[in-house]
Design an enzyme around this catalytic site. Structure first.
Site, PDB file in Angstrom:
ATOM      1  N   CYS B 174      -3.720  -7.525   6.382  1.00 56.06           N
ATOM      2  CA  CYS B 174      -2.887  -6.399   6.835  1.00 56.06           C
ATOM      3  C   CYS B 174      -1.509  -6.933   7.230  1.00 56.06           C
ATOM      4  O   CYS B 174      -0.475  -6.328   6.971  1.00 56.06           O
ATOM      5  CB  CYS B 174      -3.493  -5.721   8.056  1.00 56.06           C
ATOM      6  SG  CYS B 174      -5.199  -5.226   7.878  1.00 56.06           S
ATOM      7  N   HIS B 178       2.552  -5.865   7.328  1.00 55.57           N
ATOM      8  CA  HIS B 178       2.784  -5.115   8.569  1.00 55.57           C
ATOM      9  C   HIS B 178       3.085  -5.987   9.779  1.00 55.57           C
ATOM     10  O   HIS B 178       2.673  -5.658  10.886  1.00 55.57           O
ATOM     11  CB  HIS B 178       1.582  -4.222   8.873  1.00 55.57           C
ATOM     12  CG  HIS B 178       1.422  -3.076   7.916  1.00 55.57           C
ATOM     13  ND1 HIS B 178       2.299  -2.026   7.860  1.00 55.57           N
ATOM     14  CD2 HIS B 178       0.491  -2.834   6.957  1.00 55.57           C
ATOM     15  CE1 HIS B 178       1.904  -1.176   6.926  1.00 55.57           C
ATOM     16  NE2 HIS B 178       0.820  -1.638   6.357  1.00 55.57           N
ATOM     17  N   ARG B 222      -6.912   6.293   4.876  1.00 53.01           N
ATOM     18  CA  ARG B 222      -5.714   5.441   4.854  1.00 53.01           C
ATOM     19  C   ARG B 222      -6.109   3.957   4.787  1.00 53.01           C
ATOM     20  O   ARG B 222      -5.582   3.189   3.979  1.00 53.01           O
ATOM     21  CB  ARG B 222      -4.865   5.745   6.097  1.00 53.01           C
ATOM     22  CG  ARG B 222      -3.671   4.863   6.377  1.00 53.01           C
ATOM     23  CD  ARG B 222      -2.590   4.934   5.336  1.00 53.01           C
ATOM     24  NE  ARG B 222      -2.880   4.055   4.216  1.00 53.01           N
ATOM     25  CZ  ARG B 222      -2.169   3.992   3.096  1.00 53.01           C
ATOM     26  NH1 ARG B 222      -1.127   4.758   2.932  1.00 53.01           N
ATOM     27  NH2 ARG B 222      -2.498   3.177   2.131  1.00 53.01           N
ATOM     28  N   CYS B 226      -5.552   1.099   1.911  1.00 51.76           N
ATOM     29  CA  CYS B 226      -4.863  -0.174   2.209  1.00 51.76           C
ATOM     30  C   CYS B 226      -5.666  -1.341   1.642  1.00 51.76           C
ATOM     31  O   CYS B 226      -5.118  -2.229   0.999  1.00 51.76           O
ATOM     32  CB  CYS B 226      -4.699  -0.370   3.718  1.00 51.76           C
ATOM     33  SG  CYS B 226      -3.305   0.517   4.428  1.00 51.76           S
TER      34      CYS B 226
END
Lengths: 103, 265, 199
Positions: B174, B178, B222, B226
């Site tokens: 992630c 991010h 979501r 991802c």
């Protein structure tokens, strides 16, 4: 079967603002599904709004309008508690009418 | 955007018209602002409200006795405090896994149907509508999850680890996308989830209606997408990794205002 | 004083043990929370050494980085014929633009895009370029085509981790994301004077 609309109508200083959210796929007839077959056109063609049974808006819709269309408009007149009804018809003859009281 | 728009009558304010924006700025704030009035997520919220009150399933019961953490049937403010540890299940549950639990215990709808199902289909689609209904009643509330329970603490720690966990065909975590301010994938702005404001921007704007594909996506949806783009194997619906990441994001975003449901391009 | 002296190492041991326990739990979770779907198998949930070493906010120490990078460097396949940049930049452009491939909705593990534009600016006319990676606008024009630059670029495309073990960039050649022929096309897109990247 058509799903309900969400309608909000509020009167202020002699003008009523109406906001309508419609649940509709609005298929253009030009898209293809995963197997490559055309998805048949399915869209709203006509819409009308009535204030206490008096026509205040008449509109023609077409395939260029987005999925789940949102429409906002104002008209002169209208008072709290009056009836505001919206009706649409699509190209398959499906129709939906919903009614609210003006806030 | 899959469709072109045109105004159908001059006298109408038509918010479904895509506004012109300067492409070089790649700033969609004005576009989002216009979308916010008339967010089609409301249609899902309406469906969800009806589902909440409709007797369904083998037990022919409504969800009106479902305890989302604030007591049986209390919806306002509940989403802002989720995920949380529930004493009755002794588990940390997010909104979706809690609703799934209520559907099973109150209505008799087996959770397996949802876990093994597909997004936007059947019971999982109904669950998404219920999510729209519940989060709408926490719109504008401050994110306020309680991290004091040991199981919440552990989930937060696991979520943080999972956030940095590189794996899959492209070595992504992630954090690959991010963990920096002001970055983009193509034209999509990426929240920096390592910071409270970024975590809140992510957590507090999903679930959301996506205008580009006319779909309502929950946070489970979501996260699932991802991971798809991260090129991992497929995360299981409501599995620990999805809960852990949710606790991590919500916990880091604690105190910020939630805009629920969101609307995205 | 004596008491403190004893307690401190014990506390250290306890926190190390807890960190190990958490690490074991996260590894277990990253496997059990997932299921295989098509080409996206559970093998993908197992970390290799580089992935494991680079899974925290801070990179490993310099020696570890060097050791990992040397091992990754050894995986790079250099073009046998010495032809690095004689691909077709038009094909390279297609590969750079496409972000497709290797998800569980893809039927085959082949014919993948390079996803370059997800993170890099390349053709200055393409506005929808990501910003996670450095801008590659005018790549060949500004960096020239010395052997050193060309070999570095090939190696970076094949296995980015050979140059920075914790690079955010996928290992295109090593990971089977792109074929040797595809990498040659991307090289042409970067170096060919006629490529839009160098306009």
């Amino acid at each position: 079967m058509a799903s309900p609309m969400r309608i909000r109508a509020a009167a202020k200083d002699g003008v009523t603002e109406v906001r309508v959210l419609m649940a509709h796929v609005m298929e253009t007839g030009q898209r293809k599904d995963s197997s490559g077959a055309l998805i048949p056109a399915h869209f709203i063609t006509e819409l009308s709004a009535r204030h206490n049974d008096k026509l205040v808006l008449s509109a023609q819709f077409g395939p260029s309008v987005s999925t789940n269309p949102y429409l906002a408009f104002k008209f002169n007149g209208g008072a709290k508690g009056d009836k505001l009804a919206v009706t649409w018809v699509d190209n398959k003859g499906d129709t939906r009418s919903d009614e609210v009281q003006i806030a | 955007m899959r469709k072109q728009f045109k105004a159908v009558a001059l006298s109408l304010a038509l918010a479904f018209a895509a506004p012109a924006f300067a492409q070089d700025e790649l700033n969609f704030d004005a576009y989002r602002e216009m979308l916010a009035d008339g967010n089609p997520a409301e249609l899902y919220e309406m469906e969800g409200e009806e589902l909440w009150r409709t007797a369904r399933g083998p037990k022919n019961a409504t969800l009106e006795q479902c305890d989302l953490g604030l007591g049986a049937g209390v919806v306002p403010g509940a989403a802002a405090q989720l995920p949380r540890h529930f004493a009755d299940t002794d588990r940390v549950q997010d909104l979706e896994s809690r609703l799934m639990y209520c559907m099973e215990t109150l209505q008799g709808i087996p959770s397996e149907q949802i876990i093994k199902g597909k997004f936007l289909k059947d019971e999982r689609a109904k669950l998404a509508a219920l999510v729209a209904y519940v989060v709408t009643h926490s719109n504008g509330e401050k994110i306020a999850i309680d991290l004091s329970h040991p199981k919440m603490k552990e989930m937060y720690a696991l979520g943080e680890k999972a956030f940095y966990y590189r794996t899959g065909a492209m070595d992504f975590a992630c954090s690959s996308c991010h963990s920096q301010d002001g970055k983009r994938i193509r034209a999509t702005q990426l929240p920096n989830i390592t910071k409270p404001e970024g975590a809140a921007a992510g957590w507090g704007s999903w679930p959301a209606y996506r205008v580009s594909n006319s779909q309502f996506w929950t946070m489970q949806h979501r996260l699932w997408d991802c991971f798809r783009q991260q090129r991992t194997a497929e995360p299981i619906f409501a599995s620990d990794v999805t809960i852990a990441l949710s606790v991590f994001m919500a916990g880091k975003g604690n105190g910020a205002e939630a805009v629920w449901p969101g609307v995205k391009r | 004083m004596k008491k403190l002296f004893i307690v401190a190492p014990l506390a250290l041991c306890a926190s190390v043990a807890m960190a190990d326990e958490l690490q074991a739990k996260v590894e277990d979770m990253m496997l059990k929370s997932f299921q295989a779907n098509g080409i996206a198998t559970l093998e993908r949930q197992k970390q290799d050494e580089v992935q494991k070493a680079c899974s925290s906010p801070t990179p490993p120490d310099a020696d570890t980085m060097k050791r990992l990078e040397a091992a990754e460097m050894a995986t790079i396949k250099w073009p046998a014929d010495g032809h690095y940049i004689d691909g077709d930049w038009k094909e390279g452009q297609k590969i750079a633009l496409s972000g497709r491939g290797l998800t569980w909705t893809d039927k085959t593990p082949d014919n993948n895009g390079g996803g370059c534009y997800n993170c890099h600016a390349m053709d200055p006319k393409e506005v929808s370029a990501g910003t996670i990676g450095v801008s590659l606008e005018g790549y060949g024009k500004t960096r020239g085509n010395s052997e050193e630059v060309i070999k570095y670029t090939w190696g970076k495309l094949w296995n980015s981790k050979a140059y920075n073990a914790c690079s955010d960039m996928p290992r295109n050649g090593f990971g089977g994301i792109l074929t040797e022929v595809q990498i040659r096309h991307v090289m042409a897109y970067l170096f060919d004077p006629a490529s839009p990247v160098n306009q």
